[in-house]
Design an enzyme around this catalytic site. Sequence first.
Site, PDB file in Angstrom:
ATOM      1  N   CYS A  18      -5.356   0.206   8.758  1.00 22.65           N
ATOM      2  CA  CYS A  18      -4.038   0.123   9.771  1.00 22.65           C
ATOM      3  C   CYS A  18      -3.859  -1.315   9.581  1.00 22.65           C
ATOM      4  CB  CYS A  18      -4.217   1.304  10.438  1.00 22.65           C
ATOM      5  SG  CYS A  18      -5.003   3.173  10.080  1.00 22.65           S
ATOM      6  N   ASP A  19      -4.647  -1.627  10.187  1.00 23.84           N
ATOM      7  CA  ASP A  19      -4.306  -2.898  10.923  1.00 23.84           C
ATOM      8  C   ASP A  19      -4.731  -4.315  10.280  1.00 23.84           C
ATOM      9  OD1 ASP A  19      -2.936  -1.121  12.708  1.00 23.84           O
ATOM     10  OD2 ASP A  19      -5.231  -1.530  13.779  1.00 23.84           O
ATOM     11  N   CYS A  42      -9.075   0.446  13.363  1.00 22.23           N
ATOM     12  CA  CYS A  42      -8.463   1.117  11.313  1.00 22.23           C
ATOM     13  C   CYS A  42      -8.212   0.062  10.675  1.00 22.23           C
ATOM     14  CB  CYS A  42      -7.046   2.397  11.904  1.00 22.23           C
ATOM     15  SG  CYS A  42      -6.876   2.587  10.514  1.00 22.23           S
TER      16      CYS A  42
END
Length: 313
Positions: free
Chosen positions: A139-140, A136
């Site tokens: 997300c990261d 992701c």
Amino acid sequence: MSECHHTKVLIIGSGPAGYTAGVYASRAMLSPILIQGIEPGGQLTTTTEVENWPGDTEVQGPDLMVRMEAHAKAMGCEIIGDIVTKLEVDRRPFLAICDSGKQYTADAVILATGARAKWLGLTSEEKYKGFGVSACATCDGFFYRGQEIAVIGGGNTAVEEALFLTNFASKVTLVHRRDELRAEKILQDRLFKHPKIEPIWFHELEEVIGTDNPLGVEAIRIKSTKNGQVSEIPCKGVFVAIGHAPATELVKDVLETHNGGYIKVEPGSTKTSIPGVFAAGDLTDHIYRQAVTSAGMGCMAALDAEKFIAEND
Ligand code: NAP
């Protein structure tokens, strides 16, 4: 004894299919209950710009899902932040048991649990998950400011993630097992023009290389799909974007599946192999898998459920 509620229509899942089913079932006066699941809003909450949702030239995926939830709620759908851990479809009414211990019985069930990211299954991939290996980018990606990153895959997800990661990375290497991408042409065009992205064709990820203490990625070892030659690319982050698999855990042993685990529905409808259980979106669609097609199937499922309830009342 745990709380038990009855509803005419229980919707499981909160992506475009689930929320659209919520809108339509509410407008059919069925007072549906929707259980959101582990990732409220679904896969679109892990994307950024969406440019193919009709009516919005550009909309942020998470914003779109907030609007869909609000729309379903405004129409009268009861939205519950819980996870269905067990679904019994061999009894009537159907029974769903949630993580919180609450139970719901329903005359009809709409499954809209979507799909989740696939992994390669490498030991080193598992070892560094959360420590340099991710599925992701939104997300990261932030953790890799100024670093080199590798993205594995050649579909829309891989290309979108590679483009998004250029916001943080000094360089993004896209590793693909062929020399042709599946991604939409407009995305390919952006990728090829981007100065920070280098595609490496005809290669697969063989191993993630890193340190043990602390756990962290230093490089990837890739292997040519043409001649087996192995090479290493330095990077601090590896984003695996090799597709998605349907999230069918609740029903995979009781409903018919096909095409590698997708829930089978009657052509042109959302009827599964059990009357009264309907499926919509990525858990049944192995071809289109778009937000707009999922929403369309959510609408169909609500209309199918309405008809089923009227016929069985
Ligand atoms: P996808 O289209 O199935 O692409 C998966 C990619 O990973 C393919 O390029 C495939 O290679 C590669 N791959 C699969 N298994 C592999 C393995 N074991 N080793 C190395 N490479 C592997 O999946 P996706 O990109 O996640 O997209 C899923 C669906 O969501 C698609 O229908 C897509 O259109 C949709 N989507 C749409 C948007 C958008 O409209 N903006 C954004 C994201 C996703 P091959 O090409 O060689 O098979």
